[in-house]
Design a protein around this motif. Sequence first.
Motif, PDB file in Angstrom:
ATOM      1  N   ARG A 141     -16.360  16.390  12.754  1.00 39.78           N
ATOM      2  CA  ARG A 141     -15.773  17.693  13.107  1.00 39.78           C
ATOM      3  C   ARG A 141     -16.077  18.075  14.556  1.00 39.78           C
ATOM      4  N   GLN A 142     -15.864  17.102  15.437  1.00 36.97           N
ATOM      5  CA  GLN A 142     -16.113  17.364  16.849  1.00 36.97           C
ATOM      6  C   GLN A 142     -15.157  18.427  17.390  1.00 36.97           C
ATOM      7  N   GLY A 143     -13.947  18.444  16.868  1.00 38.12           N
ATOM      8  CA  GLY A 143     -12.969  19.420  17.327  1.00 38.12           C
ATOM      9  C   GLY A 143     -13.393  20.854  17.083  1.00 38.12           C
ATOM     10  N   ALA A 144     -14.265  21.077  16.095  1.00 39.54           N
ATOM     11  CA  ALA A 144     -14.753  22.431  15.820  1.00 39.54           C
ATOM     12  C   ALA A 144     -15.721  22.901  16.898  1.00 39.54           C
ATOM     13  N   GLY A 145     -16.149  21.992  17.771  1.00 38.33           N
ATOM     14  CA  GLY A 145     -17.091  22.347  18.825  1.00 38.33           C
ATOM     15  C   GLY A 145     -16.445  22.739  20.139  1.00 38.33           C
ATOM     16  N   LEU A 146     -15.103  22.831  20.157  1.00 37.35           N
ATOM     17  CA  LEU A 146     -14.400  23.271  21.363  1.00 37.35           C
ATOM     18  C   LEU A 146     -14.297  24.796  21.365  1.00 37.35           C
ATOM     19  N   ASP A 147     -14.712  25.452  22.464  1.00 31.27           N
ATOM     20  CA  ASP A 147     -14.581  26.906  22.523  1.00 31.27           C
ATOM     21  C   ASP A 147     -13.238  27.302  23.135  1.00 31.27           C
ATOM     22  N   GLU A 148     -13.039  28.609  23.347  1.00 29.27           N
ATOM     23  CA  GLU A 148     -11.746  29.090  23.858  1.00 29.27           C
ATOM     24  C   GLU A 148     -11.450  28.615  25.273  1.00 29.27           C
ATOM     25  N   ASN A 149     -12.480  28.136  25.977  1.00 29.30           N
ATOM     26  CA  ASN A 149     -12.289  27.590  27.320  1.00 29.30           C
ATOM     27  C   ASN A 149     -12.221  26.073  27.329  1.00 29.30           C
TER      28      ASN A 149
ATOM     29  N   ARG B 188     -23.543  15.418  17.616  1.00 32.30           N
ATOM     30  CA  ARG B 188     -23.018  14.862  16.357  1.00 32.30           C
ATOM     31  C   ARG B 188     -22.231  13.592  16.629  1.00 32.30           C
ATOM     32  N   GLY B 189     -21.423  13.623  17.686  1.00 27.29           N
ATOM     33  CA  GLY B 189     -20.628  12.443  18.033  1.00 27.29           C
ATOM     34  C   GLY B 189     -21.489  11.277  18.472  1.00 27.29           C
ATOM     35  N   TRP B 190     -22.468  11.545  19.332  1.00 28.51           N
ATOM     36  CA  TRP B 190     -23.335  10.468  19.809  1.00 28.51           C
ATOM     37  C   TRP B 190     -24.137   9.847  18.664  1.00 28.51           C
TER      38      TRP B 190
ATOM     39  N   ARG C  38     -15.312  16.519  29.032  1.00 31.29           N
ATOM     40  CA  ARG C  38     -15.288  15.276  28.265  1.00 31.29           C
ATOM     41  C   ARG C  38     -16.045  14.132  28.926  1.00 31.29           C
ATOM     42  N   GLU C  39     -16.096  14.140  30.275  1.00 35.53           N
ATOM     43  CA  GLU C  39     -16.750  13.023  30.957  1.00 35.53           C
ATOM     44  C   GLU C  39     -18.219  12.902  30.569  1.00 35.53           C
ATOM     45  N   ALA C  40     -18.861  14.048  30.290  1.00 32.44           N
ATOM     46  CA  ALA C  40     -20.269  14.011  29.868  1.00 32.44           C
ATOM     47  C   ALA C  40     -20.399  13.282  28.539  1.00 32.44           C
ATOM     48  N   PHE C  41     -19.486  13.582  27.602  1.00 28.84           N
ATOM     49  CA  PHE C  41     -19.542  12.905  26.309  1.00 28.84           C
ATOM     50  C   PHE C  41     -19.182  11.433  26.442  1.00 28.84           C
ATOM     51  N   ILE C  42     -18.127  11.157  27.200  1.00 27.08           N
ATOM     52  CA  ILE C  42     -17.642   9.786  27.336  1.00 27.08           C
ATOM     53  C   ILE C  42     -18.696   8.896  28.007  1.00 27.08           C
ATOM     54  N   SER C  43     -19.363   9.431  29.027  1.00 28.89           N
ATOM     55  CA  SER C  43     -20.348   8.644  29.757  1.00 28.89           C
ATOM     56  C   SER C  43     -21.467   8.142  28.843  1.00 28.89           C
ATOM     57  N   ARG C  44     -22.076   9.067  28.097  1.00 30.03           N
ATOM     58  CA  ARG C  44     -23.164   8.646  27.215  1.00 30.03           C
ATOM     59  C   ARG C  44     -22.632   7.848  26.031  1.00 30.03           C
ATOM     60  N   GLY C  45     -21.466   8.241  25.498  1.00 33.59           N
ATOM     61  CA  GLY C  45     -20.885   7.502  24.385  1.00 33.59           C
ATOM     62  C   GLY C  45     -20.594   6.057  24.743  1.00 33.59           C
ATOM     63  N   SER C  46     -20.095   5.837  25.951  1.00 25.96           N
ATOM     64  CA  SER C  46     -19.813   4.472  26.412  1.00 25.96           C
ATOM     65  C   SER C  46     -21.101   3.669  26.563  1.00 25.96           C
ATOM     66  N   GLN C  47     -22.169   4.337  27.032  1.00 26.66           N
ATOM     67  CA  GLN C  47     -23.465   3.660  27.143  1.00 26.66           C
ATOM     68  C   GLN C  47     -23.973   3.235  25.773  1.00 26.66           C
ATOM     69  N   ILE C  48     -23.833   4.113  24.791  1.00 22.61           N
ATOM     70  CA  ILE C  48     -24.291   3.804  23.429  1.00 22.61           C
ATOM     71  C   ILE C  48     -23.550   2.595  22.877  1.00 22.61           C
ATOM     72  N   LEU C  49     -22.229   2.585  23.027  1.00 23.66           N
ATOM     73  CA  LEU C  49     -21.411   1.513  22.450  1.00 23.66           C
ATOM     74  C   LEU C  49     -21.434   0.232  23.271  1.00 23.66           C
ATOM     75  N   GLY C  50     -21.682   0.391  24.567  1.00 22.81           N
ATOM     76  CA  GLY C  50     -21.634  -0.784  25.439  1.00 22.81           C
ATOM     77  C   GLY C  50     -20.230  -1.165  25.833  1.00 22.81           C
ATOM     78  N   VAL C  51     -19.266  -0.283  25.574  1.00 23.28           N
ATOM     79  CA  VAL C  51     -17.864  -0.509  25.958  1.00 23.28           C
ATOM     80  C   VAL C  51     -17.288   0.824  26.422  1.00 23.28           C
ATOM     81  N   PRO C  52     -16.265   0.812  27.252  1.00 17.76           N
ATOM     82  CA  PRO C  52     -15.664   2.077  27.689  1.00 17.76           C
ATOM     83  C   PRO C  52     -14.936   2.783  26.550  1.00 17.76           C
ATOM     84  N   ILE C  53     -14.923   4.114  26.587  1.00 12.42           N
ATOM     85  CA  ILE C  53     -14.131   4.916  25.658  1.00 12.42           C
ATOM     86  C   ILE C  53     -12.867   5.341  26.389  1.00 12.42           C
ATOM     87  N   ASN C  54     -11.722   4.936  25.883  1.00 13.24           N
ATOM     88  CA  ASN C  54     -10.436   5.285  26.491  1.00 13.24           C
ATOM     89  C   ASN C  54      -9.837   6.494  25.780  1.00 13.24           C
TER      90      ASN C  54
END
Length: 247
Positions: A32-40, A50-52, A84-100
């Motif tokens: 439920r990552q989408g529930a973590g988006l605020d009005e901005n 949760r995603g990481w 999103r870049e903050a999430f993608i950066s660490r997520g890509s490090q965890i997986l060892g592959v880029p997140i597109n």
Amino acid sequence: AIDLGSNSFRLEIGKYEGGQIERVEYLKETVRQGAGLDENNVLSPEAMERGWACLERFKERLGDFPAEHIRAVGTQTLRQAVNREAFISRGSQILGVPINVVSGREEARLIYQSAASLLPRSNDRRLVVDIGGRSTELIIGKNLKALALDSSQMGSVTWSMRYFPKGEFTPAAFRRADVAAKAELDEALAAYGAGNWDVAYGCSGTVAAVSDIISAAGQGTPGLVSRAGLDWLVQHMLQARTASALQ
């Protein structure tokens, strides 16, 4: 293949043989990552965590998979998130592959490609509907070729947060949700309305859940969603009044 959806993250492991991919393993976590988006459109630290954490568990299962055999794809929540870049950066490090992060139209194309590959060859014009957490894709195609693609910012997470924020079901809330959905789909009706296709298919967890509930209650044929079945479901939700009272 790793799908970072707005409601769920999924890991699919398949084996390619004889020109086809056979599923070997499937993991799904409701993040439920989408529930973590605020009005901005800022993704909260809690939603990122949760995603990481989910990606950490996926990485454990992937073990020593070669990086070139893995593809990770983000959809509507990561399209919208301004950070999103903050999430993608660490997520890509965890997986060892880029997140597109794919566009809505590319997501629609991939959805149709996967659905069509599971269906028998036919000259029918097919409408494929995918209701995700924050977007809904509509595709019309024939056999393996998508002919028309559409992606709207409307999904199960978005609508539940906006129109049923406390899990309360009222006629007024359903009317507001219904009017808003029709407004969102108004422009798409010309291309995707009745008369433009011969047979309709639904995919994604939302459609599957609705189908399972209706058929389990004896209100329809397994694997089919009808207007009568949907009306029955709404009436039972209104009778229950709250999500916590549903059985």
